[in-house]
Scaffold this active site. Structure first.
Site, PDB file in Angstrom:
ATOM      1  N   ARG A 238       0.855  -1.176   0.000  1.00 48.30           N
ATOM      2  CA  ARG A 238       0.000   0.000   0.000  1.00 48.30           C
ATOM      3  C   ARG A 238       0.894   1.230   0.000  1.00 48.30           C
ATOM      4  O   ARG A 238       1.955   1.248   0.644  1.00 48.30           O
ATOM      5  CB  ARG A 238      -0.920   0.024   1.230  1.00 48.30           C
ATOM      6  CG  ARG A 238      -1.759  -1.226   1.406  1.00 48.30           C
ATOM      7  CD  ARG A 238      -2.729  -1.447   0.270  1.00 48.30           C
ATOM      8  NE  ARG A 238      -3.825  -0.469   0.280  1.00 48.30           N
ATOM      9  CZ  ARG A 238      -4.668  -0.325  -0.725  1.00 48.30           C
ATOM     10  NH1 ARG A 238      -4.529  -1.039  -1.822  1.00 48.30           N
ATOM     11  NH2 ARG A 238      -5.646   0.549  -0.640  1.00 48.30           N
ATOM     12  N   GLU A 267      -3.231   8.455  -5.382  1.00 53.99           N
ATOM     13  CA  GLU A 267      -3.305   7.917  -6.737  1.00 53.99           C
ATOM     14  C   GLU A 267      -4.516   8.497  -7.462  1.00 53.99           C
ATOM     15  O   GLU A 267      -5.556   8.722  -6.836  1.00 53.99           O
ATOM     16  CB  GLU A 267      -3.403   6.387  -6.685  1.00 53.99           C
ATOM     17  CG  GLU A 267      -2.179   5.719  -6.066  1.00 53.99           C
ATOM     18  CD  GLU A 267      -2.282   4.194  -6.048  1.00 53.99           C
ATOM     19  OE1 GLU A 267      -3.251   3.647  -6.635  1.00 53.99           O
ATOM     20  OE2 GLU A 267      -1.401   3.551  -5.456  1.00 53.99           O
ATOM     21  N   HIS A 286       0.051   1.286 -10.289  1.00 54.45           N
ATOM     22  CA  HIS A 286      -0.748   0.332  -9.499  1.00 54.45           C
ATOM     23  C   HIS A 286      -1.280  -0.783 -10.403  1.00 54.45           C
ATOM     24  O   HIS A 286      -2.495  -1.027 -10.475  1.00 54.45           O
ATOM     25  CB  HIS A 286      -1.902   1.051  -8.808  1.00 54.45           C
ATOM     26  CG  HIS A 286      -2.406   0.305  -7.603  1.00 54.45           C
ATOM     27  ND1 HIS A 286      -2.978   0.930  -6.514  1.00 54.45           N
ATOM     28  CD2 HIS A 286      -2.436  -1.032  -7.303  1.00 54.45           C
ATOM     29  CE1 HIS A 286      -3.341   0.033  -5.614  1.00 54.45           C
ATOM     30  NE2 HIS A 286      -3.017  -1.165  -6.079  1.00 54.45           N
TER      31      HIS A 286
END
Length: 329
Positions: A238, A267, A286
């Site tokens: 994370r 993000e 990601h």
């Protein structure tokens, strides 16, 4: 009321056709097999709060959204089961949800092997200097270099859940000596007290831990200072596990040799973020767990869980809402 002391206890399905509310993201999940078995309704961030009290089940298909945090109805009517199509649950775990008897499940198991393969690719790519090879090719520059063997190097994988264990197993197949660090020590798993000692010796430090109050910001200036100058750091866990400014400084000062981030504090990464230009840092959006067909696999997993719920069988992947992950090693 279900027995909260037993997270594996069945979650009773309603007698009438249950309402399944989907927090939408494109493309939508394929739920055709639930026709006649569920009343499927859809919501976005603007309509979630008004529709949540009337849902029996919530499918958080848009796992990038944090709408559940503000929309959860507190003490009022609420879904008895929430499933998120992601491994992490920090985007939905508000105090009211944690304190309720609502069961939360996640997508544990879907992303393990793809993320492990991605980490292996990063390790090999950095060891073999592939980023500079591609850069020199674009420049039409012929520059011979020597690269590093990965066999015989050391790795420390932080996070002993299924993803971390699969990463460790994959790196061992490359003949990398791998230590696994978890929340509590077990056979073959080190505890947090061993972390500094292990990363001080590691050539590769891989963050694959869930985001909790204990892990937030765990890779900070002090931790990067502990690592050896030849070490490389990878985060596929994370974003908030890492103090990004501290990592940027560690790379700029050459405290470590390189790094790769697939997850970030915020993000998507904005075009003006300084992280794009940090020397020695590989940035990816990601995507480490996202392989061809991954959304279909997430949809199938949810339908299988729905089958269990409908039949009154215990759900799998039940999250400990206080810890923030599915209990295990």
């Amino acid at each position: 009321m279900r027995d909260l002391s037993d997270p594996s206890a069945p979650v009773p399905a309603p007698a009438s056709t249950p309402t399944l509310l989907v927090l939408d993201a494109e493309p939508l999940p394929r739920l055709g097999s639930l026709t006649g078995r569920a009343r499927v309704e859809h919501a976005d961030e603007s309509t979630l709060a008004e529709r949540l009290p009337y849902a029996d089940v919530l499918l958080v298909w848009d796992f990038a959204s944090r709408a559940v945090l503000s929309a959860w109805p507190g003490e009022g009517p609420r879904p008895c089961w929430v499933h998120t199509a992601s491994a992490g649950v920090d985007h939905l775990m508000c105090p009211e949800l944690a304190a309720s008897d609502t069961v939360v499940t996640n997508a544990r198991g879907v992303f393990d092997q793809p993320i492990a393969e991605y980490v292996a690719a990063l390790v090999l790519g950095m060891a073999k200097d592939l980023p500079r090879t591609l850069e020199f090719q674009r420049e039409r520059t012929w520059r011979h270099r020597e690269t590093q063997r990965v066999a015989g190097t050391r790795a420390c994988v932080v996070g002993s859940g299924p993803i971390g264990r699969t990463i460790a197993r994959t790196l061992k197949a490359l003949d990398i000596t791998t230590a696994l660090v978890g929340r509590t020590p077990h056979t073959g798993i080190h505890g947090p007290d061993d972390l500094d000692r292990l990363i001080a010796r590691a050539d590769w430090v891989i963050a694959a831990a869930p985001l909790t109050e204990q892990t937030r910001g765990m890779f900070d200036e002090r931790r990067f200072g502990v690592m050896q100058p030849s070490a490389r750091f990878i985060n596929v866990g994370r974003g908030p596990l890492v103090v990004e400014e501290a990592l940027a400084q560690a790379l700029a000062k050459r405290w470590i040799a390189g790094a790769a981030l697939d997850v970030f504090e915020h993000e998507p990464l904005t075009p003006d973020s300084p992280l794009w230009h940090v020397p020695g840092l590989i940035v990816s959006p990601h995507m480490s767990g996202d392989t061809v067909g991954w959304r279909d696999e997430l949809g199938r997993q949810f339908v299988e869980l729905y089958d269990r719920w409908e039949a009154g069988r215990p759900l799998l992947n039940v999250v400990d809402k206080n810890r923030g992950y599915v209990p295990g090693r």
